[in-house]
Motif scaffolding. Structure first.
Motif, PDB file in Angstrom:
ATOM      1  N   LEU A   1      31.324  60.102  20.849  1.00  0.00           N
ATOM      2  CA  LEU A   1      32.298  58.537  21.335  1.00  0.00           C
ATOM      3  C   LEU A   1      32.770  58.168  19.818  1.00  0.00           C
ATOM      4  O   LEU A   1      33.743  57.356  20.429  1.00  0.00           O
ATOM      5  CB  LEU A   1      30.015  58.837  21.211  1.00  0.00           C
ATOM      6  CG  LEU A   1      30.167  58.705  22.923  1.00  0.00           C
ATOM      7  CD1 LEU A   1      28.413  57.917  23.006  1.00  0.00           C
ATOM      8  CD2 LEU A   1      31.261  58.047  23.593  1.00  0.00           C
TER       9      LEU A   1
ATOM     10  N   ALA B   1      22.712  51.445  21.066  1.00  0.00           N
ATOM     11  CA  ALA B   1      21.997  52.195  22.939  1.00  0.00           C
ATOM     12  C   ALA B   1      23.669  52.472  23.637  1.00  0.00           C
ATOM     13  O   ALA B   1      24.160  52.184  24.809  1.00  0.00           O
ATOM     14  CB  ALA B   1      22.706  51.026  23.594  1.00  0.00           C
ATOM     15  N   ILE B   2      23.589  54.002  23.065  1.00  0.00           N
ATOM     16  CA  ILE B   2      24.423  54.715  22.926  1.00  0.00           C
ATOM     17  C   ILE B   2      24.927  54.987  24.486  1.00  0.00           C
ATOM     18  O   ILE B   2      25.635  55.305  25.047  1.00  0.00           O
ATOM     19  CB  ILE B   2      24.375  55.922  22.852  1.00  0.00           C
ATOM     20  CG1 ILE B   2      25.890  56.976  22.159  1.00  0.00           C
ATOM     21  CG2 ILE B   2      23.046  56.476  22.870  1.00  0.00           C
ATOM     22  CD1 ILE B   2      25.358  57.609  21.297  1.00  0.00           C
ATOM     23  N   GLU B   3      23.338  54.423  25.729  1.00  0.00           N
ATOM     24  CA  GLU B   3      24.044  55.248  27.078  1.00  0.00           C
ATOM     25  C   GLU B   3      24.723  54.058  27.754  1.00  0.00           C
ATOM     26  O   GLU B   3      25.131  54.408  29.044  1.00  0.00           O
ATOM     27  CB  GLU B   3      22.823  55.302  28.260  1.00  0.00           C
ATOM     28  CG  GLU B   3      22.403  53.757  27.716  1.00  0.00           C
ATOM     29  CD  GLU B   3      20.643  54.453  28.439  1.00  0.00           C
ATOM     30  OE1 GLU B   3      19.918  52.772  28.909  1.00  0.00           O
ATOM     31  OE2 GLU B   3      20.407  54.916  29.195  1.00  0.00           O
TER      32      GLU B   3
ATOM     33  N   THR C   1      24.794  45.973  23.316  1.00  0.00           N
ATOM     34  CA  THR C   1      24.550  45.961  21.852  1.00  0.00           C
ATOM     35  C   THR C   1      23.170  47.374  21.930  1.00  0.00           C
ATOM     36  O   THR C   1      22.619  47.061  23.849  1.00  0.00           O
ATOM     37  CB  THR C   1      24.048  45.263  20.849  1.00  0.00           C
ATOM     38  OG1 THR C   1      23.797  45.737  19.405  1.00  0.00           O
ATOM     39  CG2 THR C   1      23.100  44.088  21.641  1.00  0.00           C
ATOM     40  N   ASN C   2      22.192  47.580  21.506  1.00  0.00           N
ATOM     41  CA  ASN C   2      20.719  47.615  21.349  1.00  0.00           C
ATOM     42  C   ASN C   2      20.170  47.381  21.568  1.00  0.00           C
ATOM     43  O   ASN C   2      20.763  46.215  21.391  1.00  0.00           O
ATOM     44  CB  ASN C   2      21.119  49.059  20.384  1.00  0.00           C
ATOM     45  CG  ASN C   2      20.500  48.204  19.137  1.00  0.00           C
ATOM     46  OD1 ASN C   2      19.712  47.409  18.930  1.00  0.00           O
ATOM     47  ND2 ASN C   2      21.489  48.085  18.207  1.00  0.00           N
ATOM     48  N   PHE C   3      18.804  47.624  22.352  1.00  0.00           N
ATOM     49  CA  PHE C   3      17.442  46.826  22.932  1.00  0.00           C
ATOM     50  C   PHE C   3      16.679  46.511  21.624  1.00  0.00           C
ATOM     51  O   PHE C   3      15.682  45.454  21.557  1.00  0.00           O
ATOM     52  CB  PHE C   3      17.085  47.843  24.275  1.00  0.00           C
ATOM     53  CG  PHE C   3      15.781  48.617  23.487  1.00  0.00           C
ATOM     54  CD1 PHE C   3      16.288  49.863  22.624  1.00  0.00           C
ATOM     55  CD2 PHE C   3      15.059  49.228  24.743  1.00  0.00           C
ATOM     56  CE1 PHE C   3      15.614  50.703  23.070  1.00  0.00           C
ATOM     57  CE2 PHE C   3      14.104  49.771  24.503  1.00  0.00           C
ATOM     58  CZ  PHE C   3      14.332  51.116  23.584  1.00  0.00           C
TER      59      PHE C   3
ATOM     60  N   LEU D   1      26.458  63.780  20.087  1.00  0.00           N
ATOM     61  CA  LEU D   1      27.138  62.909  20.740  1.00  0.00           C
ATOM     62  C   LEU D   1      27.749  61.707  20.096  1.00  0.00           C
ATOM     63  O   LEU D   1      28.605  60.855  20.706  1.00  0.00           O
ATOM     64  CB  LEU D   1      25.840  62.504  21.649  1.00  0.00           C
ATOM     65  CG  LEU D   1      26.065  61.333  22.319  1.00  0.00           C
ATOM     66  CD1 LEU D   1      26.839  61.553  23.654  1.00  0.00           C
ATOM     67  CD2 LEU D   1      24.870  60.265  22.970  1.00  0.00           C
ATOM     68  N   ARG D   2      26.623  61.002  19.030  1.00  0.00           N
ATOM     69  CA  ARG D   2      27.299  60.009  18.657  1.00  0.00           C
ATOM     70  C   ARG D   2      28.663  60.235  17.390  1.00  0.00           C
ATOM     71  O   ARG D   2      29.964  59.711  17.430  1.00  0.00           O
ATOM     72  CB  ARG D   2      26.169  59.020  17.038  1.00  0.00           C
ATOM     73  CG  ARG D   2      25.180  59.081  17.825  1.00  0.00           C
ATOM     74  CD  ARG D   2      24.332  57.810  17.311  1.00  0.00           C
ATOM     75  NE  ARG D   2      23.046  57.454  17.673  1.00  0.00           N
ATOM     76  CZ  ARG D   2      22.578  56.455  18.531  1.00  0.00           C
ATOM     77  NH1 ARG D   2      23.439  55.546  17.928  1.00  0.00           N
ATOM     78  NH2 ARG D   2      21.869  56.522  18.936  1.00  0.00           N
TER      79      ARG D   2
ATOM     80  N   ASP E   1      27.880  54.066  27.220  1.00  0.00           N
ATOM     81  CA  ASP E   1      29.280  54.072  26.923  1.00  0.00           C
ATOM     82  C   ASP E   1      30.611  53.937  27.677  1.00  0.00           C
ATOM     83  O   ASP E   1      31.449  53.452  27.293  1.00  0.00           O
ATOM     84  CB  ASP E   1      29.602  55.806  26.206  1.00  0.00           C
ATOM     85  CG  ASP E   1      28.934  56.316  27.453  1.00  0.00           C
ATOM     86  OD1 ASP E   1      27.531  56.056  27.607  1.00  0.00           O
ATOM     87  OD2 ASP E   1      29.428  57.833  27.367  1.00  0.00           O
TER      88      ASP E   1
END
Lengths: 272, 272, 272
Positions: free
Chosen positions: B101, B64-66, B20-22, B97-98, B68
């Motif tokens: 993905l 936290a897309i990086e 997940t995202n930060f 990008l989203r 992937d």
């Protein structure tokens, strides 16, 4: 008993660099500030050595495992400077990568203190792998029946590593190669928030950084602080009819309000 | 109605790995613990498969897309193990990008549940791109006038993906390819804190992981839990004369205090 | 005095992209929502330009220093779009890397506002390096004796950079190349939580994004907002017999409850 240790944290306000995971990093920064220390969370490999060079303590928390290069660079610098380095082997035993990194760290770094739950410490000491993610396995609980075995394991790991060993859980153990304290403070609600362990490790670092010649006593003082604050925080949670998230705030609140009298009134520490 | 589902979470305490995202990761860990589950936030590509192999559920949150690559490795492992994988397509529609993905994930992964706001789900279902960052566009609000259209879209996306679809907002929709629930719990203050959506996705995963044969009902139970807790938390915010940050704590507090009676007293769920 | 500025934030609900550190990112998102703005924390270099292109403001917080490439890409886009970019030079002076990056940013980016503590701003203005990690050095405190010197330094840095300069501490200074305000709100407890500075920078961005033609006044309004909310939050902390962690929540609570009357009743702003 711990009055001087706590006063030194507020008086010296040591700068602690914390390389840690992104889950509980905010809580770790806030508990340092609550105790009177000054937090820094630098982990970029281009600067960690610079930051460590102005710090009085360093925390290596294995949660954010992808920062292992920054961890190695910064521990090397910290060992050169002879400032306390505290290791939190988060989820040791839960993946091969974590086990390999723990082995590498223990071989190359002099840690002042290693703090983990019983499953994590067993994984370091015995190579067993029963850790349930970041939580201790139920089978690993410290009881009256196995406490002497646990203390023996902690002393042995201390002898092997040269580190003070702190095992936290319902019963806490703080040991070096020849001495051990058993501490029975705290409340089960501490296991229902994330970060209890990470915060304790960070607090140990603040206490040790302000008292570098008293690592064993400072570790015990930090363990008592968290346990006693957990008890006060639980009472406040009941009084305000709230739940686990408010409890987390009250836990940090009490670290900011604590004086040595409040600890000594409730402290349940025995020499083992 | 949901009593067994909730009891199973506390009884089994499933280990949930959350990539997940930060921004909201701490809230996600705390809501899992509040509900009785056990959180792990491993995302290092060198260990995610090891960690998933000991988990009972997996959350993929696109914030936290990086990460992937870690997401793809871990979903593959989770699909092999047939444990629930829950997808939160954060800000789908807000960048190329989203969108790319999301397309890649939907083609390669079997998700048990997809949870988003109406703009995010529309982006997945229709390819529209009206998302305002991480928040739903105002034009996308679910109303009495468009609810039948929204339910139709959700059922159609469920048919296409094989996933239960959960749309959260003022009115929540939970649908599979043939059934739908409309849930009208919650409070507007939930939109004034970050993490309401991420926490809901994570809670859905805990409920599904403890009840893997009842994905549709477990998803609805988690949606009701968040909505009802939002209502209790708002009342507590008024009673204590506080604001949005205290509301966030009370929301998690009530998840830790909730029993099935507290839900059923307030639950506004209709079969659609 | 600041009534329109605050109303515009709620009316326009500007989308703010924040590239920031993982320590206080959750607090930054929550304070934006509390003020009525909409947060986004995109930092993946594959999408930052897309996200900035739908935003009304951008925050560059140097805490998460490893995102420097994303910072440069996004500031370039934001400058092209002529939306406000706010810079928070966290721990400028504490490592060579930070100093080098600050120099690079100041040469290549047009910032609407630069917000730091006195040590960080001195580091940018004078090249001095007395910063204690992320906290201001004690020797740098703003007093009656050095205030005229500090204002002069701020005006000079503003002239050099074209940015409004905001220095926060016990006494706050907001200056452009010809004007300065001195603001004496706030409470010492703000220094005992992490994120006071980061939150202020983020709030400045929300106020500026909603009032792009009034950067100087919007910056002063945000500085007053934080200071006044700090005072209310401290009173609430005393009333509830809590501590630093609850204070952090109350600080954000008051941002969500604040109206211009509550500010004006307590505001201590002087033209210098």
């Amino acid at each position: 008993m711990f009055s001087d240790i706590m006063k030194n944290v507020k008086a010296k306000s040591p700068l602690i660099n914390v390389i840690t995971n992104f889950v509980t990093v905010n809580d770790c920064a806030n508990i340092l500030l609550a105790a009177g220390a000054s937090p820094c969370m630098a982990y970029d490999i281009r600067e960690v050595e610079d930051i460590v060079s102005i710090s009085q303590g360093l925390v290596i928390n294995l949660g954010a495992i992808e920062d292992d290069r920054a961890m190695l660079l910064s521990t090397k610098k910290a060992n050169e400077m002879k400032i306390p380095v505290i290791f939190d082997p988060v989820a040791a035993g839960a993946s091969r990568l974590r086990n390999d990194l723990c082995t590498e760290f223990l071989q190359n770094v002099k840690f002042s203190v290693i703090r983990g739950n019983i499953s994590e410490i067993k994984s370091l000491a015995l190579g067993s792998s029963t850790t349930k993610g970041v939580d201790a396995a139920d089978a690993d609980e410290i009881t009256e029946n196995n406490i002497s075995e646990v203390v023996k394991m902690a002393k042995s790991l201390s002898e092997k590593t040269g580190s003070v060993i702190a095992i936290s859980g319902k019963t806490d153990v703080v040991a070096d190669h020849q001495r051990a304290y058993i501490i029975k403070n705290g409340h089960p609600m501490m296991a229902l928030i994330t970060g209890s362990g990470c915060m304790l490790t960070t607090l140990i670092c603040a206490y040790c950084a302000a008292n570098p010649d008293r690592i064993f006593e400072s570790t015990a003082a930090a363990v008592c602080t968290m346990g006693v604050c957990g008890e006060y925080a639980y009472q406040k949670t009941i009084d305000t009819d709230t739940g686990t998230s408010s409890f987390r705030n009250y836990l940090i609140d009490y670290v900011s309000k604590l004086d040595s009298e409040m600890i000594e009134e409730r402290m349940k520490l025995e020499v083992y």
